[in-house]
Design a protein around this motif. Sequence first.
Motif, PDB file in Angstrom:
ATOM      1  N   PRO A  98       0.814  -1.219   0.000  1.00 17.42           N
ATOM      2  CA  PRO A  98       0.000   0.000   0.000  1.00 17.42           C
ATOM      3  C   PRO A  98       0.844   1.265   0.000  1.00 17.42           C
ATOM      4  N   GLU A  99       0.254   2.328  -0.444  1.00 15.64           N
ATOM      5  CA  GLU A  99       0.903   3.633  -0.453  1.00 15.64           C
ATOM      6  C   GLU A  99       1.398   3.980   0.952  1.00 15.64           C
ATOM      7  N   GLY A 100       2.662   4.410   1.019  1.00 10.26           N
ATOM      8  CA  GLY A 100       3.264   4.744   2.294  1.00 10.26           C
ATOM      9  C   GLY A 100       4.175   3.673   2.844  1.00 10.26           C
ATOM     10  N   ALA A 101       4.172   2.490   2.244  1.00 11.47           N
ATOM     11  CA  ALA A 101       4.977   1.383   2.772  1.00 11.47           C
ATOM     12  C   ALA A 101       6.432   1.459   2.341  1.00 11.47           C
ATOM     13  N   LEU A 102       6.718   2.138   1.236  1.00 16.26           N
ATOM     14  CA  LEU A 102       8.057   2.118   0.663  1.00 16.26           C
ATOM     15  C   LEU A 102       8.639   3.513   0.523  1.00 16.26           C
ATOM     16  N   ALA A 103       9.962   3.557   0.555  1.00 14.04           N
ATOM     17  CA  ALA A 103      10.710   4.741   0.134  1.00 14.04           C
ATOM     18  C   ALA A 103      11.435   4.366  -1.152  1.00 14.04           C
ATOM     19  N   TRP A 104      11.331   5.218  -2.165  1.00 10.49           N
ATOM     20  CA  TRP A 104      11.976   4.996  -3.460  1.00 10.49           C
ATOM     21  C   TRP A 104      13.188   5.911  -3.549  1.00 10.49           C
ATOM     22  N   LYS A 105      14.311   5.369  -3.986  1.00  9.71           N
ATOM     23  CA  LYS A 105      15.534   6.167  -4.089  1.00  9.71           C
ATOM     24  C   LYS A 105      16.272   5.869  -5.388  1.00  9.71           C
ATOM     25  N   VAL A 106      16.878   6.919  -5.938  1.00 10.01           N
ATOM     26  CA  VAL A 106      17.883   6.727  -6.977  1.00 10.01           C
ATOM     27  C   VAL A 106      19.104   6.086  -6.324  1.00 10.01           C
ATOM     28  N   ASP A 107      19.715   5.125  -7.003  1.00 11.75           N
ATOM     29  CA  ASP A 107      20.874   4.426  -6.449  1.00 11.75           C
ATOM     30  C   ASP A 107      22.015   4.476  -7.467  1.00 11.75           C
ATOM     31  N   VAL A 108      23.091   5.189  -7.126  1.00 11.34           N
ATOM     32  CA  VAL A 108      24.245   5.373  -8.006  1.00 11.34           C
ATOM     33  C   VAL A 108      25.473   4.823  -7.301  1.00 11.34           C
ATOM     34  N   ARG A 109      26.144   3.879  -7.928  1.00  9.38           N
ATOM     35  CA  ARG A 109      27.323   3.267  -7.306  1.00  9.38           C
ATOM     36  C   ARG A 109      28.416   3.064  -8.337  1.00  9.38           C
ATOM     37  N   SER A 110      29.581   3.621  -8.030  1.00  7.91           N
ATOM     38  CA  SER A 110      30.750   3.384  -8.865  1.00  7.91           C
ATOM     39  C   SER A 110      31.281   1.984  -8.600  1.00  7.91           C
ATOM     40  N   PRO A 111      32.028   1.409  -9.541  1.00  2.37           N
ATOM     41  CA  PRO A 111      32.573   0.060  -9.346  1.00  2.37           C
ATOM     42  C   PRO A 111      33.396  -0.024  -8.061  1.00  2.37           C
ATOM     43  N   GLY A 112      33.240  -1.130  -7.350  1.00  2.00           N
ATOM     44  CA  GLY A 112      33.981  -1.345  -6.114  1.00  2.00           C
ATOM     45  C   GLY A 112      33.305  -0.823  -4.874  1.00  2.00           C
ATOM     46  N   ALA A 113      32.160  -0.161  -5.023  1.00  2.00           N
ATOM     47  CA  ALA A 113      31.454   0.381  -3.857  1.00  2.00           C
ATOM     48  C   ALA A 113      30.924  -0.756  -2.996  1.00  2.00           C
ATOM     49  N   GLY A 114      31.085  -0.627  -1.689  1.00  2.00           N
ATOM     50  CA  GLY A 114      30.590  -1.627  -0.758  1.00  2.00           C
ATOM     51  C   GLY A 114      29.559  -1.044   0.174  1.00  2.00           C
ATOM     52  N   ASP A 115      29.293  -1.770   1.263  1.00  2.00           N
ATOM     53  CA  ASP A 115      28.282  -1.330   2.217  1.00  2.00           C
ATOM     54  C   ASP A 115      28.853  -0.461   3.332  1.00  2.00           C
ATOM     55  N   ASP A 129      29.076   9.903  -6.011  1.00  2.00           N
ATOM     56  CA  ASP A 129      27.903   9.068  -6.279  1.00  2.00           C
ATOM     57  C   ASP A 129      26.678   9.625  -5.573  1.00  2.00           C
ATOM     58  N   LEU A 130      26.858  10.027  -4.319  1.00  2.00           N
ATOM     59  CA  LEU A 130      25.732  10.550  -3.546  1.00  2.00           C
ATOM     60  C   LEU A 130      25.289  11.907  -4.070  1.00  2.00           C
ATOM     61  N   ARG A 131      26.231  12.721  -4.500  1.00  2.00           N
ATOM     62  CA  ARG A 131      25.860  13.997  -5.120  1.00  2.00           C
ATOM     63  C   ARG A 131      25.036  13.764  -6.381  1.00  2.00           C
ATOM     64  N   LEU A 132      25.419  12.765  -7.153  1.00  2.58           N
ATOM     65  CA  LEU A 132      24.682  12.468  -8.376  1.00  2.58           C
ATOM     66  C   LEU A 132      23.287  11.937  -8.050  1.00  2.58           C
ATOM     67  N   GLU A 133      23.149  11.157  -6.986  1.00  3.80           N
ATOM     68  CA  GLU A 133      21.825  10.704  -6.569  1.00  3.80           C
ATOM     69  C   GLU A 133      20.923  11.895  -6.264  1.00  3.80           C
ATOM     70  N   CYS A 134      21.472  12.895  -5.600  1.00  6.37           N
ATOM     71  CA  CYS A 134      20.688  14.087  -5.286  1.00  6.37           C
ATOM     72  C   CYS A 134      20.236  14.787  -6.563  1.00  6.37           C
ATOM     73  N   GLU A 135      21.145  14.952  -7.504  1.00  7.80           N
ATOM     74  CA  GLU A 135      20.809  15.648  -8.742  1.00  7.80           C
ATOM     75  C   GLU A 135      19.733  14.897  -9.532  1.00  7.80           C
ATOM     76  N   ALA A 136      19.776  13.563  -9.497  1.00  5.80           N
ATOM     77  CA  ALA A 136      18.825  12.778 -10.274  1.00  5.80           C
ATOM     78  C   ALA A 136      17.470  12.656  -9.592  1.00  5.80           C
ATOM     79  N   ASP A 137      17.441  12.834  -8.283  1.00  8.63           N
ATOM     80  CA  ASP A 137      16.210  12.602  -7.533  1.00  8.63           C
ATOM     81  C   ASP A 137      15.423  13.881  -7.318  1.00  8.63           C
ATOM     82  N   THR A 138      15.998  14.812  -6.589  1.00  9.08           N
ATOM     83  CA  THR A 138      15.262  15.981  -6.133  1.00  9.08           C
ATOM     84  C   THR A 138      14.815  16.859  -7.306  1.00  9.08           C
TER      85      THR A 138
END
Length: 277
Positions: A114-131, A138-147
């Motif tokens: 149902p509406e409200g259950a999820l958060a949707w995000k742009v996900d940008v990761r350069s090669p080799g990125a881990g947790d 990458d995070l700056r680019l996520e902001c530019e693509a999302d907001t």
Amino acid sequence: MPAGVAAQASTDDAAQVVEVVAKTPGAREQKTLSQLFRARAAFEKHHALAPHAILAFRLYARLDAGDLKRLRLDWVSGEERRPVPLDDHQRFTLDPSWTSAAAEAGALLQANLPEGALAWKVDVRSPGAGDDSRRLGDLRLECEADTFHGNLQRGIRSPVSAIMAAQGTLCQLDDAEVWFAERPVFGITLCSGARLRRLPYRYLHGSDGTLALAPLFDWPYQLRDRAFFLPLDDRAWPDETQVVFDYMEQPQVDAAAGSGSAPEPAPCGALAQPAAP
């Protein structure tokens, strides 16, 4: 058989009409294909922030972590419905068969929640990125693509913010975008060569926000202990800066047992790289 009895039997044997009323399902979590294409256009425009990265989209459980076990995502256009594969991090990429014509016809990416259950995000990761760390570019680019482009995250979009987005300066504000770490975070350190900065707590867990407005955003529920902001207004940090996470389940140094002050962050290489065996 008397005529009256025969008439009664005929009535009893007649087919009965039973009306079944099903409850109409409420609104589901969904984004339009047009939104995702706008995010892709912004990603391509600002791709220099992460020239080797690829674009994906990620779904987070906003209210209940158990929702991810039930999650299913479909591509929907008219009467046509096709499943969209998700990876182990609930990410998906744009299928080459999804066309601009389908977007103009109102194609959707729709979840079974149902509406409200999820958060949707742009996900940008350069090669080799881990947790354990992310690349700042990458995070700056996520902001530019999302907001104000993909417009995926919940939030308050004021006229001033719209003007700043049109001018390309919105993602230079330290509260322009919220990100989510893989697990609850205790602290975050920015590392660029010899320069280090341990972020103050106001960048974590939405602690500096207006709690009365928190339900309008994605982070106040299940994701709050993983939420963080970044000092995007400080452009002196290069795109190769590492954003290193100190997770809550990791052992913490007891400052009281030492000198009484918090320990200095480790050198950037020591934070970002695993220890040698």
